[in-house]
Design a protein around this motif. Structure first.
Motif, PDB file in Angstrom:
ATOM      1  N   GLY A 136     -30.929 -74.328 115.286  1.00 52.58           N
ATOM      2  CA  GLY A 136     -30.884 -75.551 116.068  1.00 52.58           C
ATOM      3  C   GLY A 136     -29.482 -76.062 116.321  1.00 52.58           C
ATOM      4  N   THR A 137     -28.468 -75.447 115.696  1.00 49.84           N
ATOM      5  CA  THR A 137     -27.107 -75.897 115.934  1.00 49.84           C
ATOM      6  C   THR A 137     -26.533 -75.352 117.229  1.00 49.84           C
ATOM      7  N   GLY A 138     -27.260 -74.459 117.884  1.00 52.27           N
ATOM      8  CA  GLY A 138     -26.783 -73.886 119.136  1.00 52.27           C
ATOM      9  C   GLY A 138     -26.901 -74.876 120.272  1.00 52.27           C
ATOM     10  N   PRO A 139     -26.330 -74.563 121.430  1.00 56.74           N
ATOM     11  CA  PRO A 139     -26.358 -75.479 122.564  1.00 56.74           C
ATOM     12  C   PRO A 139     -27.741 -75.564 123.173  1.00 56.74           C
ATOM     13  N   THR A 140     -28.039 -76.667 123.826  1.00 58.69           N
ATOM     14  CA  THR A 140     -29.287 -76.784 124.566  1.00 58.69           C
ATOM     15  C   THR A 140     -29.149 -76.026 125.869  1.00 58.69           C
ATOM     16  N   ASP A 141     -30.288 -75.830 126.555  1.00 59.98           N
ATOM     17  CA  ASP A 141     -30.238 -75.144 127.843  1.00 59.98           C
ATOM     18  C   ASP A 141     -29.334 -75.896 128.809  1.00 59.98           C
ATOM     19  N   GLU A 142     -29.408 -77.248 128.755  1.00 58.59           N
ATOM     20  CA  GLU A 142     -28.606 -78.040 129.679  1.00 58.59           C
ATOM     21  C   GLU A 142     -27.121 -77.911 129.382  1.00 58.59           C
ATOM     22  N   GLU A 143     -26.768 -77.735 128.076  1.00 57.84           N
ATOM     23  CA  GLU A 143     -25.362 -77.662 127.703  1.00 57.84           C
ATOM     24  C   GLU A 143     -24.783 -76.274 127.928  1.00 57.84           C
ATOM     25  N   SER A 144     -25.659 -75.266 127.981  1.00 57.61           N
ATOM     26  CA  SER A 144     -25.166 -73.903 128.133  1.00 57.61           C
ATOM     27  C   SER A 144     -24.552 -73.714 129.506  1.00 57.61           C
ATOM     28  N   ASP A 145     -23.497 -72.929 129.563  1.00 55.30           N
ATOM     29  CA  ASP A 145     -22.925 -72.580 130.853  1.00 55.30           C
ATOM     30  C   ASP A 145     -22.882 -71.069 130.970  1.00 55.30           C
ATOM     31  N   ALA A 146     -22.353 -70.593 132.085  1.00 56.03           N
ATOM     32  CA  ALA A 146     -22.396 -69.154 132.353  1.00 56.03           C
ATOM     33  C   ALA A 146     -21.691 -68.355 131.276  1.00 56.03           C
ATOM     34  N   SER A 147     -20.629 -68.937 130.653  1.00 59.45           N
ATOM     35  CA  SER A 147     -19.888 -68.183 129.652  1.00 59.45           C
ATOM     36  C   SER A 147     -20.689 -67.995 128.385  1.00 59.45           C
ATOM     37  N   LYS A 148     -21.741 -68.827 128.166  1.00 63.05           N
ATOM     38  CA  LYS A 148     -22.533 -68.732 126.951  1.00 63.05           C
ATOM     39  C   LYS A 148     -23.803 -67.917 127.154  1.00 63.05           C
ATOM     40  N   ASN A 149     -24.167 -67.672 128.369  1.00 62.73           N
ATOM     41  CA  ASN A 149     -25.285 -66.774 128.655  1.00 62.73           C
ATOM     42  C   ASN A 149     -24.970 -66.046 129.954  1.00 62.73           C
ATOM     43  N   GLU A 150     -23.927 -65.252 129.902  1.00 67.86           N
ATOM     44  CA  GLU A 150     -23.454 -64.603 131.118  1.00 67.86           C
ATOM     45  C   GLU A 150     -24.247 -63.344 131.420  1.00 67.86           C
ATOM     46  N   ASP A 151     -23.966 -62.777 132.566  1.00 66.58           N
ATOM     47  CA  ASP A 151     -24.607 -61.530 132.972  1.00 66.58           C
ATOM     48  C   ASP A 151     -24.241 -60.434 131.981  1.00 66.58           C
ATOM     49  N   LEU A 152     -25.252 -59.845 131.354  1.00 71.85           N
ATOM     50  CA  LEU A 152     -24.991 -58.858 130.302  1.00 71.85           C
ATOM     51  C   LEU A 152     -24.317 -57.609 130.854  1.00 71.85           C
ATOM     52  N   TRP A 153     -24.717 -57.178 132.038  1.00 72.81           N
ATOM     53  CA  TRP A 153     -24.131 -55.951 132.590  1.00 72.81           C
ATOM     54  C   TRP A 153     -22.642 -56.140 132.869  1.00 72.81           C
ATOM     55  N   ALA A 154     -22.264 -57.331 133.364  1.00 71.85           N
ATOM     56  CA  ALA A 154     -20.842 -57.600 133.606  1.00 71.85           C
ATOM     57  C   ALA A 154     -20.072 -57.606 132.291  1.00 71.85           C
ATOM     58  N   ALA A 155     -20.653 -58.236 131.266  1.00 66.28           N
ATOM     59  CA  ALA A 155     -19.999 -58.255 129.952  1.00 66.28           C
ATOM     60  C   ALA A 155     -19.883 -56.845 129.386  1.00 66.28           C
ATOM     61  N   MET A 156     -20.907 -56.032 129.604  1.00 69.49           N
ATOM     62  CA  MET A 156     -20.881 -54.657 129.106  1.00 69.49           C
ATOM     63  C   MET A 156     -19.772 -53.853 129.787  1.00 69.49           C
ATOM     64  N   ARG A 157     -19.611 -54.041 131.088  1.00 70.18           N
ATOM     65  CA  ARG A 157     -18.579 -53.283 131.811  1.00 70.18           C
ATOM     66  C   ARG A 157     -17.195 -53.560 131.241  1.00 70.18           C
ATOM     67  N   ARG A 158     -16.951 -54.806 130.831  1.00 72.33           N
ATOM     68  CA  ARG A 158     -15.630 -55.148 130.292  1.00 72.33           C
ATOM     69  C   ARG A 158     -15.339 -54.407 128.988  1.00 72.33           C
ATOM     70  N   GLY A 159     -16.393 -54.008 128.285  1.00 69.38           N
ATOM     71  CA  GLY A 159     -16.198 -53.304 127.020  1.00 69.38           C
ATOM     72  C   GLY A 159     -16.268 -51.796 127.129  1.00 69.38           C
ATOM     73  N   PHE A 160     -16.490 -51.275 128.350  1.00 70.98           N
ATOM     74  CA  PHE A 160     -16.529 -49.820 128.519  1.00 70.98           C
ATOM     75  C   PHE A 160     -15.174 -49.225 128.128  1.00 70.98           C
ATOM     76  N   ALA A 161     -15.202 -48.145 127.349  1.00 68.30           N
ATOM     77  CA  ALA A 161     -13.956 -47.537 126.872  1.00 68.30           C
ATOM     78  C   ALA A 161     -13.948 -46.021 127.013  1.00 68.30           C
ATOM     79  N   LEU A 162     -15.056 -45.426 127.457  1.00 68.86           N
ATOM     80  CA  LEU A 162     -15.125 -43.976 127.596  1.00 68.86           C
ATOM     81  C   LEU A 162     -14.872 -43.567 129.045  1.00 68.86           C
ATOM     82  N   ASP A 163     -14.314 -42.385 129.220  1.00 71.75           N
ATOM     83  CA  ASP A 163     -14.191 -41.809 130.558  1.00 71.75           C
ATOM     84  C   ASP A 163     -15.563 -41.264 130.936  1.00 71.75           C
ATOM     85  N   HIS A 164     -16.176 -41.821 131.976  1.00 75.43           N
ATOM     86  CA  HIS A 164     -17.530 -41.416 132.350  1.00 75.43           C
ATOM     87  C   HIS A 164     -17.554 -40.078 133.091  1.00 75.43           C
TER      88      HIS A 164
END
Length: 467
Positions: A58-86
């Motif tokens: 319950g210490t987490g933010p409410t839906d109203e308080e959440s912004d894009a940085s706290k529930n961002e697009d997972l695929w975009a976040a995943m791309r930033r962590g890609f480290a292998l040559d595909h």
């Protein structure tokens, strides 16, 4: 049935209703900054108050308080962590990309499972600083299905074999299988991958070792020389395909829209928190108390084999964050703990009894009895007790036992030289079936007189070629 301390049923219903309403405003689940990557620490105690010892979601933010940085697009976040040559232009990767492009709805077909489990997997991978391509491994292994069981014993979305699971400390018994639990299995799989990378010094080698076993990779390296790379190794078919398939999937995630390949909408916020239950609790009773479906509760807790949490632990339950406060009230109010799953009863084995005779008497089948009692053989001892199901549908564990029996029959048929078949289910593709049965896509297509572009129909029967 559970009882409540000094609280009447109407009053209890009112309390739970108020908590659920208020919880919907206050509990939006953990933010990406919180650490919920492991199972809640449990204590071997029967006091219900232990439920309050878990971290408070319950210490987490409410839906109203959440912004894009706290529930961002997972695929975009995943791309930033890609480290292998595909290596999308490598012939073997290019071939796998072409195969995936024939199924543009491959990921949307498993979107419900991705929503339940991928946020936790991605967060766990990121927390360790690993290449985020590794978060795609459960898709390649099992289509992100915690109930997946392969022909030779690998189980869960990470497809962990029994011996490896035991070595990594995953509990496995008639009550619970940690290989299917999304938190425990992810922790174990990442431990294995990190250990392999520490020894092999190369992520491609560590990833293929995860699939084939490290011994296979070490022997292949020994044959080619320690300086050999993945592409030059002589490996079993499924090992040769495993890394190119992962790289192909990562390449398509990295370049959304390529060849029409679709990515389902997915956020980074985990859909569940892990609550310490302090002891055994009933899944059906908990679902009713929290006004959620049993199906949803079991989907969040796929490691459970029974309608109770395991008597010997782990004393934990994954729950939607918005229901955590109500769950604490439910657990803390329990005067007694159940010992027999709701709807089941314990019977005494008579002299001369067999599983088939007991099954007939109680209107069930042998597979269900084996699953409920964790039996590894049909041997029974007169005077001992046995759990039998009540008037309810066959449990998920019974279906898993039936599935194991079917696989054993399939294995025997293969050994005898007979062909096997597969009845198409929702989410099946030629590509996923080829991987599951360890055969090439081309041989599966040719055997069934299809093309790689063929869209399968639910209920369609396919012949599986011999390997």
């Amino acid at each position: 049935m559970a009882t409540w301390r000094g609280v009447s049923t109407p009053a209890l219903s009112l309390i739970l209703t108020l908590i659920l309403v208020l919880g919907g405003c206050q509990l939006a689940g953990p933010s990406p900054d919180e650490d919920a990557s492991g199972p809640a620490e449990t204590t071997e105690t029967s006091r219900p108050a232990a439920a309050t010892e878990a971290p408070d979601p319950g210490t987490g933010p409410t839906d109203e308080e959440s912004d894009a940085s706290k529930n961002e697009d997972l695929w975009a976040a995943m791309r930033r962590g890609f480290a292998l040559d595909h290596e999308p232009n490598h012939p073997r990767v290019r071939s796998e990309i072409a195969a995936l492009c024939r199924y543009p709805n491959y990921l949307p077909s498993m979107s419900e499972r991705l929503k339940l489990y991928m946020p936790h997997v991605f967060k766990a991978v990121s927390a360790r600083g690993l290449p985020t391509e590794i978060a795609l491994l459960p898709i390649v292994e099992s289509a992100m299905n915690p109930d997946a069981e392969a022909v030779r014993g690998p189980t869960g979305m990470w497809q962990i074999i029994p011996a490896t699971g035991d070595r990594l400390g995953l509990p496995r018994n008639a009550w619970f299988d940690g290989r299917r639990d999304p938190v425990m299995s992810t922790r174990a799989a990442l431990d294995y991958l990190e250990s392999g990378h520490a020894r092999l010094k190369d992520w491609r080698l560590a990833i293929v070792a995860y699939n084939t076993g490290e011994g296979v990779v070490l022997r292949a390296l020994s044959a080619r020389g320690r300086d050999a790379d993945f592409w030059s190794l002589s490996l079993p078919y499924h090992g040769r395909q495993f890394v190119p398939r992962l790289l192909a999937l990562a390449a398509l995630v990295a370049e959304p829209g390529r060849c029409g390949f679709k990515l389902p909408e997915l956020g980074t916020r985990e859909p569940f928190v892990t609550l310490n239950t302090g002891g055994v609790i009933s899944i059906p009773d908990t679902a009713r108390a929290l006004n959620m479906s049993e199906e949803h509760l079991y989907a969040l807790n796929p490691g459970l084999n029974r309608a109770l949490t395991p008597p010997e632990g782990p004393h934990q339950l994954h729950l939607p964050g918005t229901l955590a406060a109500a769950a604490r009230v439910w657990i803390a109010g329990l005067d007694t703990r159940p010992t027999t799953p709701s709807g089941e009863q314990r019977v005494t084995i008579r002299p001369g009894d067999s599983l088939s005779a007991i099954a007939r008497r109680h209107g069930t089948d042998v597979s269900t009895l084996r699953a409920l009692n964790g039996l590894r053989s049909d041997f029974l001892r007169a005077g001992a007790s046995l759990l039998v199901p009540g008037n309810r549908s066959v449990s998920a564990s019974a279906r898993r036992t039936e599935s194991r029996d079917a696989r054993q029959q399939t294995s025997a048929a293969r050994s005898a030289g007979r062909s096997e078949s597969h009845v198409v289910r929702a989410g099946d593709t030629l590509w996923s079936l080829a991987r599951a049965y360890r055969v090439s896509l081309q041989s599966l297509v040719v055997t069934n007189k299809l093309t790689p572009q063929t869209v399968l129909r639910i209920g369609q029967r396919l012949r599986i070629p011999s390997r």
